[in-house]
Write a protein that holds these residues in place. Structure first.
Motif, PDB file in Angstrom:
ATOM      1  N   GLY A   1      10.892  59.420  77.995  1.00 61.38           N
ATOM      2  CA  GLY A   1      10.877  61.022  78.370  1.00 61.38           C
ATOM      3  C   GLY A   1      11.462  61.774  77.118  1.00 61.38           C
ATOM      4  O   GLY A   1      11.755  62.792  77.225  1.00 61.38           O
ATOM      5  N   ARG A   2      12.769  60.980  76.190  1.00 51.01           N
ATOM      6  CA  ARG A   2      13.069  61.212  75.500  1.00 51.01           C
ATOM      7  C   ARG A   2      12.702  62.464  74.104  1.00 51.01           C
ATOM      8  O   ARG A   2      13.332  63.030  73.498  1.00 51.01           O
ATOM      9  CB  ARG A   2      14.195  60.077  74.137  1.00 51.01           C
ATOM     10  CG  ARG A   2      14.531  59.317  75.245  1.00 51.01           C
ATOM     11  CD  ARG A   2      16.238  58.461  74.689  1.00 51.01           C
ATOM     12  NE  ARG A   2      17.301  58.516  75.591  1.00 51.01           N
ATOM     13  CZ  ARG A   2      17.960  56.810  75.087  1.00 51.01           C
ATOM     14  NH1 ARG A   2      17.325  55.958  74.258  1.00 51.01           N
ATOM     15  NH2 ARG A   2      18.692  56.461  75.932  1.00 51.01           N
ATOM     16  N   SER A   3      10.929  61.690  74.212  1.00 50.57           N
ATOM     17  CA  SER A   3      10.433  61.624  73.247  1.00 50.57           C
ATOM     18  C   SER A   3       9.741  62.994  73.666  1.00 50.57           C
ATOM     19  O   SER A   3       8.776  64.132  72.495  1.00 50.57           O
ATOM     20  CB  SER A   3       9.122  61.374  72.047  1.00 50.57           C
ATOM     21  OG  SER A   3       7.936  60.371  74.249  1.00 50.57           O
ATOM     22  N   VAL A   4       9.890  64.207  74.521  1.00 45.43           N
ATOM     23  CA  VAL A   4       9.016  65.035  75.151  1.00 45.43           C
ATOM     24  C   VAL A   4       9.959  65.982  75.392  1.00 45.43           C
ATOM     25  O   VAL A   4      11.396  66.141  75.158  1.00 45.43           O
ATOM     26  CB  VAL A   4       8.873  64.927  76.665  1.00 45.43           C
ATOM     27  CG1 VAL A   4       8.052  66.261  77.201  1.00 45.43           C
ATOM     28  CG2 VAL A   4       7.678  64.004  77.119  1.00 45.43           C
TER      29      VAL A   4
ATOM     30  N   ALA B   1      20.460  70.577  99.814  1.00 42.90           N
ATOM     31  CA  ALA B   1      20.084  69.881  98.808  1.00 42.90           C
ATOM     32  C   ALA B   1      19.700  70.614  97.612  1.00 42.90           C
ATOM     33  O   ALA B   1      19.624  72.242  97.998  1.00 42.90           O
ATOM     34  CB  ALA B   1      18.582  69.151  98.651  1.00 42.90           C
ATOM     35  N   ALA B   2      21.006  70.359  96.878  1.00 42.30           N
ATOM     36  CA  ALA B   2      21.050  71.366  95.324  1.00 42.30           C
ATOM     37  C   ALA B   2      19.863  71.316  94.786  1.00 42.30           C
ATOM     38  O   ALA B   2      19.393  69.911  95.143  1.00 42.30           O
ATOM     39  CB  ALA B   2      22.845  71.000  95.355  1.00 42.30           C
ATOM     40  N   THR B   3      20.195  72.140  93.466  1.00 43.43           N
ATOM     41  CA  THR B   3      19.246  72.084  92.986  1.00 43.43           C
ATOM     42  C   THR B   3      19.808  71.784  90.995  1.00 43.43           C
ATOM     43  O   THR B   3      20.989  72.981  91.044  1.00 43.43           O
ATOM     44  CB  THR B   3      18.184  72.941  92.352  1.00 43.43           C
ATOM     45  OG1 THR B   3      17.814  72.874  93.691  1.00 43.43           O
ATOM     46  CG2 THR B   3      17.456  72.973  91.638  1.00 43.43           C
ATOM     47  N   TYR B   4      19.484  71.002  90.429  1.00 40.25           N
ATOM     48  CA  TYR B   4      19.764  71.243  89.075  1.00 40.25           C
ATOM     49  C   TYR B   4      19.032  70.636  88.145  1.00 40.25           C
ATOM     50  O   TYR B   4      17.844  70.366  88.501  1.00 40.25           O
ATOM     51  CB  TYR B   4      20.376  69.676  88.883  1.00 40.25           C
ATOM     52  CG  TYR B   4      21.148  69.567  87.382  1.00 40.25           C
ATOM     53  CD1 TYR B   4      22.028  70.686  86.890  1.00 40.25           C
ATOM     54  CD2 TYR B   4      20.522  68.771  86.329  1.00 40.25           C
ATOM     55  CE1 TYR B   4      22.554  70.632  85.328  1.00 40.25           C
ATOM     56  CE2 TYR B   4      21.003  68.755  85.052  1.00 40.25           C
ATOM     57  CZ  TYR B   4      21.855  69.615  84.850  1.00 40.25           C
ATOM     58  OH  TYR B   4      22.358  69.281  82.969  1.00 40.25           O
ATOM     59  N   THR B   5      18.381  72.221  87.109  1.00 41.51           N
ATOM     60  CA  THR B   5      17.187  71.282  86.216  1.00 41.51           C
ATOM     61  C   THR B   5      18.369  71.976  84.388  1.00 41.51           C
ATOM     62  O   THR B   5      19.673  72.281  84.390  1.00 41.51           O
ATOM     63  CB  THR B   5      16.638  73.279  86.293  1.00 41.51           C
ATOM     64  OG1 THR B   5      17.286  74.226  86.308  1.00 41.51           O
ATOM     65  CG2 THR B   5      16.124  73.229  87.955  1.00 41.51           C
ATOM     66  N   PHE B   6      17.575  71.839  84.012  1.00 42.18           N
ATOM     67  CA  PHE B   6      17.812  71.473  82.908  1.00 42.18           C
ATOM     68  C   PHE B   6      16.813  71.496  81.086  1.00 42.18           C
ATOM     69  O   PHE B   6      15.560  71.303  81.278  1.00 42.18           O
ATOM     70  CB  PHE B   6      18.312  70.520  82.398  1.00 42.18           C
ATOM     71  CG  PHE B   6      18.501  68.830  81.981  1.00 42.18           C
ATOM     72  CD1 PHE B   6      17.812  68.255  80.835  1.00 42.18           C
ATOM     73  CD2 PHE B   6      17.748  68.257  82.942  1.00 42.18           C
ATOM     74  CE1 PHE B   6      17.450  66.831  80.664  1.00 42.18           C
ATOM     75  CE2 PHE B   6      16.473  66.897  83.493  1.00 42.18           C
ATOM     76  CZ  PHE B   6      16.630  66.563  82.348  1.00 42.18           C
ATOM     77  N   ASN B   7      17.516  71.790  79.829  1.00 36.28           N
ATOM     78  CA  ASN B   7      16.383  71.952  78.752  1.00 36.28           C
ATOM     79  C   ASN B   7      14.953  72.690  78.991  1.00 36.28           C
ATOM     80  O   ASN B   7      15.949  73.527  78.875  1.00 36.28           O
ATOM     81  CB  ASN B   7      15.916  70.349  78.702  1.00 36.28           C
ATOM     82  CG  ASN B   7      14.431  70.265  77.373  1.00 36.28           C
ATOM     83  OD1 ASN B   7      14.365  70.867  76.582  1.00 36.28           O
ATOM     84  ND2 ASN B   7      13.762  69.293  77.473  1.00 36.28           N
ATOM     85  N   LYS B   8      14.091  72.207  79.469  1.00 32.53           N
ATOM     86  CA  LYS B   8      13.111  73.401  79.687  1.00 32.53           C
ATOM     87  C   LYS B   8      13.199  73.959  81.627  1.00 32.53           C
ATOM     88  O   LYS B   8      12.100  74.744  81.504  1.00 32.53           O
ATOM     89  CB  LYS B   8      11.300  72.982  79.931  1.00 32.53           C
ATOM     90  CG  LYS B   8      11.465  72.968  78.079  1.00 32.53           C
ATOM     91  CD  LYS B   8       9.837  71.485  77.303  1.00 32.53           C
ATOM     92  CE  LYS B   8       9.992  71.483  76.336  1.00 32.53           C
ATOM     93  NZ  LYS B   8       9.058  70.678  76.107  1.00 32.53           N
TER      94      LYS B   8
ATOM     95  N   ASN C   1      13.495  57.718  79.973  1.00 37.55           N
ATOM     96  CA  ASN C   1      14.926  57.345  79.659  1.00 37.55           C
ATOM     97  C   ASN C   1      15.063  58.730  79.106  1.00 37.55           C
ATOM     98  O   ASN C   1      15.743  58.669  78.375  1.00 37.55           O
ATOM     99  CB  ASN C   1      14.833  56.324  77.952  1.00 37.55           C
ATOM    100  CG  ASN C   1      13.440  56.760  77.386  1.00 37.55           C
ATOM    101  OD1 ASN C   1      12.680  57.558  77.441  1.00 37.55           O
ATOM    102  ND2 ASN C   1      12.996  55.746  76.181  1.00 37.55           N
ATOM    103  N   CYS C   2      15.327  60.055  79.651  1.00 35.62           N
ATOM    104  CA  CYS C   2      15.558  60.717  79.049  1.00 35.62           C
ATOM    105  C   CYS C   2      17.081  60.797  79.181  1.00 35.62           C
ATOM    106  O   CYS C   2      17.550  60.275  79.900  1.00 35.62           O
ATOM    107  CB  CYS C   2      14.826  62.171  79.798  1.00 35.62           C
ATOM    108  SG  CYS C   2      14.740  62.424  82.040  1.00 35.62           S
ATOM    109  N   SER C   3      17.897  61.864  79.510  1.00 33.54           N
ATOM    110  CA  SER C   3      18.958  61.864  79.589  1.00 33.54           C
ATOM    111  C   SER C   3      19.634  61.961  80.024  1.00 33.54           C
ATOM    112  O   SER C   3      20.663  61.541  80.497  1.00 33.54           O
ATOM    113  CB  SER C   3      19.762  62.987  78.835  1.00 33.54           C
ATOM    114  OG  SER C   3      19.340  64.572  78.908  1.00 33.54           O
TER     115      SER C   3
END
Length: 115
Positions: free
Chosen positions: A112-115, A55-62, A27-29
């Motif tokens: 996953g929202r709480s991580v 393949a392209a790559t996307y990262t976010f948060n940490k 349930n993360c964003s």
């Protein structure tokens, strides 16, 4: 067992090896928006049949997980990370696998929202 998979347009193709006995939903964003069902396997059990550069790559948060997606059709067939033990792991989007009955698999819900 070896599963064949790809993005929607077929630019990213792969084989995933292992026992597919269940799936994980998160349930993360990003996962809640993608709606993927994930299957975690060691990275060496993912065999790309297309170039890694397709393949392209996307990262976010940490910036821990490299979310791989097709720049042509937008599908997210897998993501990669290094787990707490230092092992390379992939999360296969089982919706991108051929001939898999998603409804027959038990699904674990990860918060996953709480991580």
């Amino acid at each position: 067992m070896i599963y064949q998979g790809s993005c929607h347009c077929g630019k990213i193709k792969f084989e995933a090896e292992g026992d597919l006995t269940g799936a994980v939903t998160c349930n993360c964003s990003i996962c809640s928006r993608k709606g993927s069902l994930m299957w975690f396997i060691p990275r060496d059990k993912l065999h790309l049949l297309s170039s890694e550069e397709d393949a392209a790559t996307y990262t976010f948060n940490k910036h821990v997980i490299q979310h791989r997606f097709c720049p042509t059709c937008g599908m997210h067939p897998y993501g990669e990370k290094i787990d707490a033990k230092g092992d390379r792991v992939v999360a296969i989007n089982i919706r991108c696998l051929e001939n898999v009955d998603f409804a027959s698999l038990p699904v674990h819900h990860y918060d996953g929202r709480s991580v």
